[in-house]
Design a protein around this motif. Structure first.
Motif, PDB file in Angstrom:
ATOM      1  N   LYS A 101      34.094  31.354  48.871  1.00 54.65           N
ATOM      2  CA  LYS A 101      32.806  30.670  48.805  1.00 54.65           C
ATOM      3  C   LYS A 101      32.940  29.329  49.522  1.00 54.65           C
ATOM      4  N   TRP A 102      32.206  29.185  50.634  1.00 53.32           N
ATOM      5  CA  TRP A 102      32.297  27.988  51.456  1.00 53.32           C
ATOM      6  C   TRP A 102      31.318  26.923  50.971  1.00 53.32           C
ATOM      7  N   ASP A 103      31.764  25.673  50.999  1.00 57.26           N
ATOM      8  CA  ASP A 103      30.822  24.572  50.790  1.00 57.26           C
ATOM      9  C   ASP A 103      29.941  24.407  52.023  1.00 57.26           C
ATOM     10  N   LYS A 104      30.539  24.616  53.187  1.00 56.04           N
ATOM     11  CA  LYS A 104      29.822  24.644  54.463  1.00 56.04           C
ATOM     12  C   LYS A 104      30.309  25.861  55.217  1.00 56.04           C
ATOM     13  N   PRO A 105      29.412  26.799  55.573  1.00 53.52           N
ATOM     14  CA  PRO A 105      29.858  28.050  56.209  1.00 53.52           C
ATOM     15  C   PRO A 105      30.645  27.803  57.492  1.00 53.52           C
ATOM     16  N   LEU A 106      31.654  28.635  57.706  1.00 55.60           N
ATOM     17  CA  LEU A 106      32.404  28.622  58.954  1.00 55.60           C
ATOM     18  C   LEU A 106      31.673  29.514  59.941  1.00 55.60           C
ATOM     19  N   VAL A 107      31.119  28.916  60.993  1.00 56.26           N
ATOM     20  CA  VAL A 107      30.276  29.630  61.947  1.00 56.26           C
ATOM     21  C   VAL A 107      30.851  29.464  63.343  1.00 56.26           C
ATOM     22  N   SER A 108      30.892  30.556  64.112  1.00 56.36           N
ATOM     23  CA  SER A 108      31.381  30.496  65.487  1.00 56.36           C
ATOM     24  C   SER A 108      30.326  29.864  66.382  1.00 56.36           C
ATOM     25  N   THR A 109      30.698  29.591  67.626  1.00 57.88           N
ATOM     26  CA  THR A 109      29.743  29.018  68.578  1.00 57.88           C
ATOM     27  C   THR A 109      28.639  30.008  68.934  1.00 57.88           C
ATOM     28  N   LYS A 110      28.855  31.290  68.630  1.00 60.39           N
ATOM     29  CA  LYS A 110      27.817  32.296  68.877  1.00 60.39           C
ATOM     30  C   LYS A 110      26.864  32.447  67.691  1.00 60.39           C
ATOM     31  N   GLY A 111      27.098  31.659  66.642  1.00 59.88           N
ATOM     32  CA  GLY A 111      26.233  31.719  65.475  1.00 59.88           C
ATOM     33  C   GLY A 111      26.642  32.747  64.449  1.00 59.88           C
ATOM     34  N   GLU A 112      27.821  33.352  64.616  1.00 59.03           N
ATOM     35  CA  GLU A 112      28.294  34.366  63.677  1.00 59.03           C
ATOM     36  C   GLU A 112      29.006  33.705  62.498  1.00 59.03           C
ATOM     37  N   ILE A 113      28.593  34.066  61.273  1.00 60.17           N
ATOM     38  CA  ILE A 113      29.266  33.568  60.077  1.00 60.17           C
ATOM     39  C   ILE A 113      30.591  34.318  59.912  1.00 60.17           C
ATOM     40  N   ILE A 114      31.678  33.580  59.811  1.00 58.13           N
ATOM     41  CA  ILE A 114      32.999  34.193  59.718  1.00 58.13           C
ATOM     42  C   ILE A 114      33.278  34.567  58.270  1.00 58.13           C
ATOM     43  N   GLU A 115      33.473  35.841  58.016  1.00 59.70           N
ATOM     44  CA  GLU A 115      33.787  36.325  56.677  1.00 59.70           C
ATOM     45  C   GLU A 115      34.552  37.636  56.792  1.00 59.70           C
ATOM     46  N   PHE A 116      35.262  37.958  55.735  1.00 64.08           N
ATOM     47  CA  PHE A 116      36.000  39.209  55.673  1.00 64.08           C
ATOM     48  C   PHE A 116      35.113  40.243  54.987  1.00 64.08           C
ATOM     49  N   LYS A 117      34.716  41.255  55.711  1.00 62.43           N
ATOM     50  CA  LYS A 117      33.818  42.266  55.148  1.00 62.43           C
ATOM     51  C   LYS A 117      34.640  43.377  54.518  1.00 62.43           C
ATOM     52  N   GLY A 118      34.661  43.396  53.188  1.00 62.41           N
ATOM     53  CA  GLY A 118      35.367  44.449  52.476  1.00 62.41           C
ATOM     54  C   GLY A 118      34.398  45.311  51.707  1.00 62.41           C
ATOM     55  N   SER A 119      34.700  45.545  50.437  1.00 63.88           N
ATOM     56  CA  SER A 119      33.822  46.352  49.600  1.00 63.88           C
ATOM     57  C   SER A 119      32.618  45.526  49.188  1.00 63.88           C
ATOM     58  N   SER A 120      31.723  46.146  48.437  1.00 68.17           N
ATOM     59  CA  SER A 120      30.513  45.456  47.999  1.00 68.17           C
ATOM     60  C   SER A 120      30.823  44.387  46.955  1.00 68.17           C
ATOM     61  N   GLN A 121      31.986  44.491  46.293  1.00 66.43           N
ATOM     62  CA  GLN A 121      32.327  43.548  45.239  1.00 66.43           C
ATOM     63  C   GLN A 121      33.189  42.390  45.732  1.00 66.43           C
ATOM     64  N   SER A 122      33.927  42.577  46.780  1.00 65.02           N
ATOM     65  CA  SER A 122      34.823  41.529  47.249  1.00 65.02           C
ATOM     66  C   SER A 122      35.014  41.648  48.754  1.00 65.02           C
ATOM     67  N   GLU A 123      35.400  40.529  49.373  1.00 65.37           N
ATOM     68  CA  GLU A 123      35.653  40.532  50.808  1.00 65.37           C
ATOM     69  C   GLU A 123      36.994  41.195  51.131  1.00 65.37           C
ATOM     70  N   ILE A 124      38.006  40.929  50.305  1.00 62.84           N
ATOM     71  CA  ILE A 124      39.328  41.517  50.498  1.00 62.84           C
ATOM     72  C   ILE A 124      39.720  42.219  49.202  1.00 62.84           C
ATOM     73  N   PRO A 125      39.705  43.545  49.146  1.00 61.49           N
ATOM     74  CA  PRO A 125      39.997  44.250  47.886  1.00 61.49           C
ATOM     75  C   PRO A 125      41.391  43.988  47.344  1.00 61.49           C
ATOM     76  N   VAL A 126      42.403  43.958  48.224  1.00 55.44           N
ATOM     77  CA  VAL A 126      43.777  43.729  47.763  1.00 55.44           C
ATOM     78  C   VAL A 126      44.587  43.121  48.904  1.00 55.44           C
ATOM     79  N   LEU A 127      45.495  42.210  48.538  1.00 57.94           N
ATOM     80  CA  LEU A 127      46.384  41.580  49.511  1.00 57.94           C
ATOM     81  C   LEU A 127      47.781  41.498  48.901  1.00 57.94           C
ATOM     82  N   PRO A 128      48.735  42.308  49.406  1.00 57.20           N
ATOM     83  CA  PRO A 128      50.099  42.326  48.852  1.00 57.20           C
ATOM     84  C   PRO A 128      50.794  40.979  49.039  1.00 57.20           C
ATOM     85  N   PRO A 129      51.888  40.739  48.305  1.00 58.96           N
ATOM     86  CA  PRO A 129      52.619  39.469  48.443  1.00 58.96           C
ATOM     87  C   PRO A 129      53.190  39.292  49.838  1.00 58.96           C
ATOM     88  N   ASN A 130      53.099  38.051  50.323  1.00 65.51           N
ATOM     89  CA  ASN A 130      53.610  37.641  51.641  1.00 65.51           C
ATOM     90  C   ASN A 130      52.910  38.343  52.805  1.00 65.51           C
TER      91      ASN A 130
END
Length: 232
Positions: A101-130
């Motif tokens: 959750k961004w306080d100010k969205p990270l947006v590219s110069t093309k106007g695209e909001i940078i986010e990780f698109k995962g499942s409907s519940q989370s952007e990244i479902p799982v991330l193993p250690p390291n």
């Protein structure tokens, strides 16, 4: 039971013991035997609480060592002339249902909001250690056409037991502004090497064209056409 509740219970026990000791001291002259027993018992309870608190801190420390710790970072050094948003799990256990959750969205110069698109519940479902996952933002040149490159927000995730965490983060690309992004030239060399297959394909196409022309000229039909052109 949460850590706050445990600490609250221990505090209540200590305060109760102190109250009992105070009352026992006040009544010591009237009933010294009973008062002495209450004081000794209360002091024993306080000593047990102190010991229990120390044991709890050890358990909390061990839990903190084993919990996942995903954190977003600014990455301009992994790919040549490419800025990336990277989330890496620095903890020793997998992190689940990661969202940012961004306080100010990270947006590219093309106007695209940078986010990780995962499942409907989370952007990244799982991330193993390291392990880490990256999202391209823009070229480094385009990125630094933006004025403010400081970003803050909250990263939310869960551990294997379903316990939820909310951690504040602060990332910045400013430290790379007007600096050398790469200390060595390997990345640029690898980037240029990636162009070789495309160049070889172009050369192959041109050689095929030349080969077809030679084959056409060498065929009987090609020889007849050349004879006719000579006669005329």
């Amino acid at each position: 039971m949460s850590r706050l509740i445990n600490k609250g219970i221990l505090l209540i026990v200590v305060l109760s013991s102190i109250v009992i000791i105070t009352i026992s001291v006040y009544n010591y002259a009237k009933n010294p035997k009973d008062s002495s027993s209450l004081i000794v018992a209360s002091l024993a309870i306080i000593a047990s609480v102190i010991s229990g608190y120390g044991a709890q801190k050890v358990v909390e420390y061990q839990e903190d060592k084993e919990k996942p710790y995903p954190y977003p970072i600014a990455d301009l050094q992994s790919r040549y002339n490419l800025a990336q948003l990277t989330v890496k799990n620095y903890g020793p256990s997998p992190a689940y249902n990661i969202s940012i959750k961004w306080d100010k969205p990270l947006v590219s110069t093309k106007g695209e909001i940078i986010e990780f698109k995962g499942s409907s519940q989370s952007e990244i479902p799982v991330l193993p250690p390291n392990e880490h996952i990256s999202k391209p933002i823009d070229t480094a040149t385009a990125l630094y056409s933006m004025e403010d490159l400081n970003f803050t927000g909250t990263i939310k995730f869960e551990d294997g037991g379903g316990k939820k965490y909310n951690n504040l983060f602060h990332i910045s690309f400013e430290q790379y502004r007007k600096t050398l992004l790469h200390e060595k030239e390997e990345l640029k060399m690898y980037y240029q090497l990636q162009k070789i297959p495309k160049g070889l394909d172009s050369i192959s196409k041109e050689l095929n064209k030349i080969r077809k022309k030679i084959d056409n000229n060498s065929s009987p039909r090609g020889r007849k056409i050349r004879r006719r052109s000579k006669i005329h």
